[in-house]
Design a protein around this motif. Structure first.
Motif, PDB file in Angstrom:
ATOM      1  N   GLN A   5      18.106  -1.050  -2.266  1.00 55.87           N
ATOM      2  CA  GLN A   5      17.429  -0.412  -3.391  1.00 55.87           C
ATOM      3  C   GLN A   5      17.022   1.025  -3.062  1.00 55.87           C
ATOM      4  O   GLN A   5      16.613   1.786  -3.951  1.00 55.87           O
ATOM      5  N   GLY A   6      17.145   1.400  -1.780  1.00 55.23           N
ATOM      6  CA  GLY A   6      16.768   2.759  -1.413  1.00 55.23           C
ATOM      7  C   GLY A   6      17.895   3.768  -1.598  1.00 55.23           C
ATOM      8  O   GLY A   6      17.691   4.855  -2.153  1.00 55.23           O
ATOM      9  N   CYS A   7      19.145   3.410  -1.176  1.00 58.62           N
ATOM     10  CA  CYS A   7      20.243   4.373  -1.240  1.00 58.62           C
ATOM     11  C   CYS A   7      21.468   3.844  -1.963  1.00 58.62           C
ATOM     12  O   CYS A   7      22.430   4.583  -2.168  1.00 58.62           O
ATOM     13  N   LYS A  31       0.810  -1.210   0.000  1.00 53.41           N
ATOM     14  CA  LYS A  31       0.000   0.000   0.000  1.00 53.41           C
ATOM     15  C   LYS A  31       0.850   1.269   0.000  1.00 53.41           C
ATOM     16  O   LYS A  31       0.604   2.203  -0.776  1.00 53.41           O
ATOM     17  N   CYS A  32       1.894   1.304   0.875  1.00 54.66           N
ATOM     18  CA  CYS A  32       2.657   2.541   1.001  1.00 54.66           C
ATOM     19  C   CYS A  32       4.127   2.380   0.628  1.00 54.66           C
ATOM     20  O   CYS A  32       4.851   3.366   0.527  1.00 54.66           O
ATOM     21  N   GLY A  33       4.605   1.161   0.449  1.00 52.33           N
ATOM     22  CA  GLY A  33       5.995   0.946   0.059  1.00 52.33           C
ATOM     23  C   GLY A  33       6.968   0.890   1.218  1.00 52.33           C
ATOM     24  O   GLY A  33       8.169   0.744   1.006  1.00 52.33           O
ATOM     25  N   CYS A  83      20.113   4.403   5.248  1.00 56.03           N
ATOM     26  CA  CYS A  83      18.743   4.921   5.098  1.00 56.03           C
ATOM     27  C   CYS A  83      17.739   4.221   6.007  1.00 56.03           C
ATOM     28  O   CYS A  83      16.555   4.513   5.956  1.00 56.03           O
ATOM     29  N   ARG A  84      18.172   3.253   6.816  1.00 52.41           N
ATOM     30  CA  ARG A  84      17.345   2.575   7.813  1.00 52.41           C
ATOM     31  C   ARG A  84      16.263   1.679   7.218  1.00 52.41           C
ATOM     32  O   ARG A  84      15.344   1.250   7.908  1.00 52.41           O
ATOM     33  N   GLN A  85      16.347   1.408   5.931  1.00 52.01           N
ATOM     34  CA  GLN A  85      15.379   0.482   5.341  1.00 52.01           C
ATOM     35  C   GLN A  85      15.686  -0.930   5.852  1.00 52.01           C
ATOM     36  O   GLN A  85      16.844  -1.293   6.093  1.00 52.01           O
ATOM     37  N   THR A  86      14.633  -1.749   5.993  1.00 50.63           N
ATOM     38  CA  THR A  86      14.823  -3.149   6.378  1.00 50.63           C
ATOM     39  C   THR A  86      15.082  -3.984   5.133  1.00 50.63           C
ATOM     40  O   THR A  86      14.257  -4.027   4.217  1.00 50.63           O
ATOM     41  N   ASN A 125      -1.421  -1.078   7.251  1.00 57.15           N
ATOM     42  CA  ASN A 125      -2.053  -1.984   6.287  1.00 57.15           C
ATOM     43  C   ASN A 125      -1.805  -3.425   6.702  1.00 57.15           C
ATOM     44  O   ASN A 125      -0.737  -3.764   7.215  1.00 57.15           O
ATOM     45  N   GLN A 126      -2.791  -4.298   6.495  1.00 60.36           N
ATOM     46  CA  GLN A 126      -2.669  -5.710   6.853  1.00 60.36           C
ATOM     47  C   GLN A 126      -2.905  -6.578   5.625  1.00 60.36           C
ATOM     48  O   GLN A 126      -3.816  -6.318   4.841  1.00 60.36           O
TER      49      GLN A 126
END
Length: 468
Positions: A159-161, A93-95, A180-183, A115-116
């Protein structure tokens, strides 16, 4: 026999073995005969799920089944990988990558937008639900591939930074990007056994599991070791995903042996020394018993971690993990590492060829059970002397199943202490375990019961003496 990839299935009956109901000694047999034609009874077994499949075995039948199995031999690999870009399992839903599994919601939950959702059921998502009777050769989900022991680290490119993050895949399957703290998640299958084809999420909460363990131990506290009672801390229960292989089989089973039917029972009294003894004798007809039938096996589960091999209980009480089955593996969803977040998981270290002997033995056990209703007329039992299964097709899937696990090392044993486990099925709450017992308490109880029995025997004996 379910052969590993590259091995040909065999159909020759195994060396003679004794199975089925025991035949008591002392029988006076009147010779071997063909199987009698009981009213309403036919040779043969039944397909799983109904539908009688009566057939009479012959060497020709079995030879044809074996040849057909050989003709069907071959491997087909079904790709169950996620197809996602390495590193990121995003909220649809939000990425966001801040995702965890909620037992109360029974769904993955996004930590940002709440979101679930759940992944698709693996059987439908990967076409693993085709009819078992249509299986030919060996169908392997890609997560069952042979393990590479040397693969311990994986480098993911965020893929974020764009940063490169190293994950030790023998210890964890997720890590945060230090920029960037992405998991970042291991969402593609790697050949070290850490990523299965499917995962069966927890449904029982930790609090419910603690209640089950308290109840289990409470009913056994009377004879529990004092050290265990003082050190028992049920809050130490942990949620663990245990690796299993789930196997379907399209088989032709053959059983051959002898069965006996009692024709007469009589007692002979004879003198032995100064006394007379009575002995009971039986006359019986002996029959050649043969059963051959097609057999479909659905969702047979077998451990794929040597650490929890139920056959080795010298260091820990592993057999309890099988005792909490069954698992509804048909409900397993496609692998997503976020289901494992907050739990520990055991990496698979056994390949298909490591467990196929165990699977073969289970196939034979199922075949014997299927034949049992057809041999009830042999009241003295049936001894299976030749048996075997010809494999038309098998299907293998690697699945993580959920277990709430409490462990206790019995330090009273000293070095090499035995580890006692209490396990709770994370889906239906089935509980099984072992508790170290106090041997002096058991000895004292045995002495007490022996004394009671002696007193009662004395009272009955004196009563009988005075009455006679």
């Amino acid at each position: 026999m379910p052969s590993p990839p590259g091995r040909r299935p065999h159909a020759d009956p195994r060396a003679p073995q004794q199975h089925g109901a025991p035949i008591p000694s002392g029988a006076q047999s009147t010779g071997q005969r063909p199987a009698p034609q009981w009213a309403g009874l036919q040779d043969g077994g039944s397909h799983q799920g109904g539908g009688a499949a009566a057939s009479t075995m012959s060497a020709q039948d079995f030879g044809q089944a074996a040849q057909k199995a050989l003709d069907d031999a071959g491997n087909r690999v079904i790709d169950t990988s996620s197809g996602k870009a390495d590193g990121l399992d995003k909220c649809p839903k939000c990425g966001s990558t801040d995702i965890h599994y909620s037992i109360t919601a029974k769904a993955l939950v996004c930590g940002y937008c709440r979101n679930q959702w759940n992944e698709d059921v693996a059987e439908q998502a990967f076409g693993l639900d085709s009819a078992i009777e249509e299986l030919r050769g060996h169908t392997l989900a890609s997560g069952t591939g042979d393990i590479r022991e040397d693969l311990t680290t994986v480098t993911l490119k965020c893929q974020g930074c764009g940063a490169e993050v190293v994950i030790r895949v023998d210890e964890q399957l997720q890590s945060r990007c230090h920029w960037c703290r992405q998991t970042l998640s291991i969402n593609t299958q790697i050949p070290n056994g850490a990523v299965p084809d499917a995962v069966l999420p927890f449904q029982l909460t930790r609090e419910q599991a603690i209640d089950r363990i308290n109840e289990f131990v409470g009913s056994r506290r009377a004879f529990a070791h004092a050290r265990f009672k003082s050190e028992f801390v049920p809050d130490n229960v942990m949620g663990v995903y245990i690796p299993y292989m789930v196997v379907d089989g399209n088989l032709h089973a053959v059983l051959q042996g002898t069965g006996e039917v009692t024709t007469r029972q009589y007692t002979v009294r004879r003198k032995v020394g100064d006394n007379y003894v009575s002995e009971t004798y039986y006359d019986a007809d002996v029959y050649d018993v043969r059963r051959a039938f097609d057999l479909l096996v659905d969702d047979l589960t077998v451990e794929s971690s040597s650490r929890y091999d139920a056959r080795d209980n010298t260091r820990s009480t592993n057999n309890i993990l099988n005792a909490v089955q069954p698992y509804d593996t048909a409900a397993a969803v496609a692998y997503n590492s976020n289901y494992l977040r907050g739990f520990t998981s055991e990496r698979r270290d056994l390949n298909i060829h490591d467990v196929d002997d165990s699977v073969e033995e289970k196939f034979l056990s199922i075949a014997r059970a299927k034949a049992r209703p057809t041999i009830s007329r042999y009241d003295r039992g049936v001894r299976w002397e030749h048996e075997g299964v010809a494999v038309h097709g098998t299907r293998w899937v690697a699945v993580y199943v959920p277990v709430w696990l409490y462990s206790y090392a019995d330090s009273a044993k000293g070095e090499g202490s035995l580890v006692h486990y209490i396990a709770v099925n994370g889906r239906n709450g089935n509980t099984m375990g072992s508790v170290p017992v106090s041997h002096p308490k058991i000895f004292a109880l045995s002495c007490f019961l022996g004394t009671i029995a002696t007193v009662l025997a004395g009272v009955v004996g004196w009563g009988w003496f005075f009455m006679s």
